[in-house]
Design an enzyme around this catalytic site. Sequence first.
Site, PDB file in Angstrom:
ATOM      1  N   CYS A  76       0.838  -1.197   0.000  1.00  9.66           N
ATOM      2  CA  CYS A  76       0.000   0.000   0.000  1.00  9.66           C
ATOM      3  C   CYS A  76       0.877   1.252   0.000  1.00  9.66           C
ATOM      4  O   CYS A  76       1.722   1.420   0.892  1.00  9.66           O
ATOM      5  CB  CYS A  76      -0.916   0.019   1.220  1.00  9.66           C
ATOM      6  SG  CYS A  76      -1.914   1.526   1.347  1.00  9.66           S
ATOM      7  N   CYS A  86      -1.421   7.246   6.207  1.00 10.75           N
ATOM      8  CA  CYS A  86      -2.416   6.366   6.820  1.00 10.75           C
ATOM      9  C   CYS A  86      -1.713   5.290   7.640  1.00 10.75           C
ATOM     10  O   CYS A  86      -0.899   4.533   7.110  1.00 10.75           O
ATOM     11  CB  CYS A  86      -3.291   5.714   5.734  1.00 10.75           C
ATOM     12  SG  CYS A  86      -4.497   4.535   6.402  1.00 10.75           S
ATOM     13  N   CYS A  89      -3.236   0.290   8.896  1.00  7.49           N
ATOM     14  CA  CYS A  89      -2.797  -1.113   8.736  1.00  7.49           C
ATOM     15  C   CYS A  89      -1.320  -1.235   9.109  1.00  7.49           C
ATOM     16  O   CYS A  89      -0.473  -1.565   8.275  1.00  7.49           O
ATOM     17  CB  CYS A  89      -3.016  -1.584   7.302  1.00  7.49           C
ATOM     18  SG  CYS A  89      -4.734  -1.677   6.785  1.00  7.49           S
ATOM     19  N   CYS A 164      -7.817   1.568  -1.040  1.00  7.26           N
ATOM     20  CA  CYS A 164      -7.619   0.918   0.256  1.00  7.26           C
ATOM     21  C   CYS A 164      -7.716  -0.589   0.033  1.00  7.26           C
ATOM     22  O   CYS A 164      -8.787  -1.120  -0.266  1.00  7.26           O
ATOM     23  CB  CYS A 164      -8.666   1.391   1.258  1.00  7.26           C
ATOM     24  SG  CYS A 164      -8.499   0.651   2.894  1.00  7.26           S
ATOM     25  N   GLN A 217     -20.288  -6.813  12.180  1.00  9.15           N
ATOM     26  CA  GLN A 217     -18.922  -7.316  12.138  1.00  9.15           C
ATOM     27  C   GLN A 217     -18.334  -7.027  10.763  1.00  9.15           C
ATOM     28  O   GLN A 217     -18.989  -7.227   9.737  1.00  9.15           O
ATOM     29  CB  GLN A 217     -18.892  -8.814  12.435  1.00  9.15           C
ATOM     30  CG  GLN A 217     -19.407  -9.190  13.805  1.00  9.15           C
ATOM     31  CD  GLN A 217     -18.506  -8.721  14.942  1.00  9.15           C
ATOM     32  OE1 GLN A 217     -17.355  -8.351  14.722  1.00  9.15           O
ATOM     33  NE2 GLN A 217     -19.023  -8.737  16.157  1.00  9.15           N
ATOM     34  N   CYS A 342     -13.458  -7.612  21.719  1.00 11.57           N
ATOM     35  CA  CYS A 342     -12.677  -7.035  20.627  1.00 11.57           C
ATOM     36  C   CYS A 342     -11.463  -6.284  21.146  1.00 11.57           C
ATOM     37  O   CYS A 342     -10.795  -5.586  20.388  1.00 11.57           O
ATOM     38  CB  CYS A 342     -13.551  -6.113  19.774  1.00 11.57           C
ATOM     39  SG  CYS A 342     -14.250  -4.715  20.683  1.00 11.57           S
TER      40      CYS A 342
END
Length: 387
Positions: A76, A86, A89, A164, A217, A342
Amino acid sequence: MLKQKNMAERFESFVKGLTFKGLGVVSHPNGQVFFVRGAWPGDEGLFEVESLEKTYGYAKIVELTKKSEHRREVPCPHLGFEAGKCGGCPWMIATYPAQLKEKDHLVEYLLERASVLTDKTKIKPIIGSPKEFSYRNRAQFKTDGNVVGYVSSQTSELAPIEDCLVLSDKNRASLKNIRAKLPNKEWIPDKKWNWNFIDVNESSEEAILNKRKPFKQANDEQNENMKIWFRNILKNLDKSQNVLELFCGSGNFTEALSQSGFKKILATEMSEDSIQELKSKNLANVEAIKEDLYKPQSWKRLKKMMPEPKILFLDPPREGFSEIHSFLKEFKSIEHIIYVSCDLSTYANDVKKLRGQMFELVEIQPLDQFPQTPHIEILSYLTRISL
């Protein structure tokens, strides 16, 4: 111990591990610990002090003299750890098998540190995502009317993106359509805001500003794997026992409870929209109500509706359910707890309190809901200890 005057000092070190937030851990020559974004175990190099706390600090990579064998070329172009980039990730720097290995390690390490494991606890290997990319069925973009993107980590600055890779094909197409409408004067935020937001999901047909879509989810394949695990746990429970479900959302797991044949299920949630969506499903043997689950007076109302539940299922938001020990004092009849989390840190704290209420972990199933990130989903089953 370094002082503020040592800001921007550089030192050589190696990355010995990762925190549960996904930061690399390095040691200064004086022994002080620093956390580093974009680092991976096995990296060696030159680091620079960015900030200092009382007993630890944050540093950045200046140069890697030796890269971890698990690093890879980042696919990316938008990934970065500074303002304007960004950071959504951060683990994309490593191969996917290496990511899963680190997540398994973090689960075992944090739960051992919390002293919640027993000889009876079975920790299963993490369930990896069938898709490493193109898995995310929903997203929230930010726009200032000129560009669209995400917010850079640890900043309030917008990171423009053209694509993305973790989004589903449908959501990538939605992003492309949004970009085609820029610049857009109608999307310029009010002076008190830095940006407007646009939620997208698989059913998005048009870009609507500042309107949240219902929670679901974010990884469809992994959601199915969660339900498979859930149903396997339910198989061994007495279907005549009453089930109390906390933080039920719009019924993602409530459906499995109903389909498994439990005779009475009381499902609760704090969002009225979610409760109405759940009610529209007309699930057998399910009563759904809105309650503020963090308030003791709500617990008393629940107890009047279901005095003697035997099974508790909860899937709280990221902050967990720190009041769970007090909640269980109201519901002493509960013998089985199924806890989906989570957030590994708040989960460990909550389960430590459950140990104090005479519950023990029987099974833990980690699951990777978000590849390329440190996020770990925890599925777990606990039973009351028989004296």
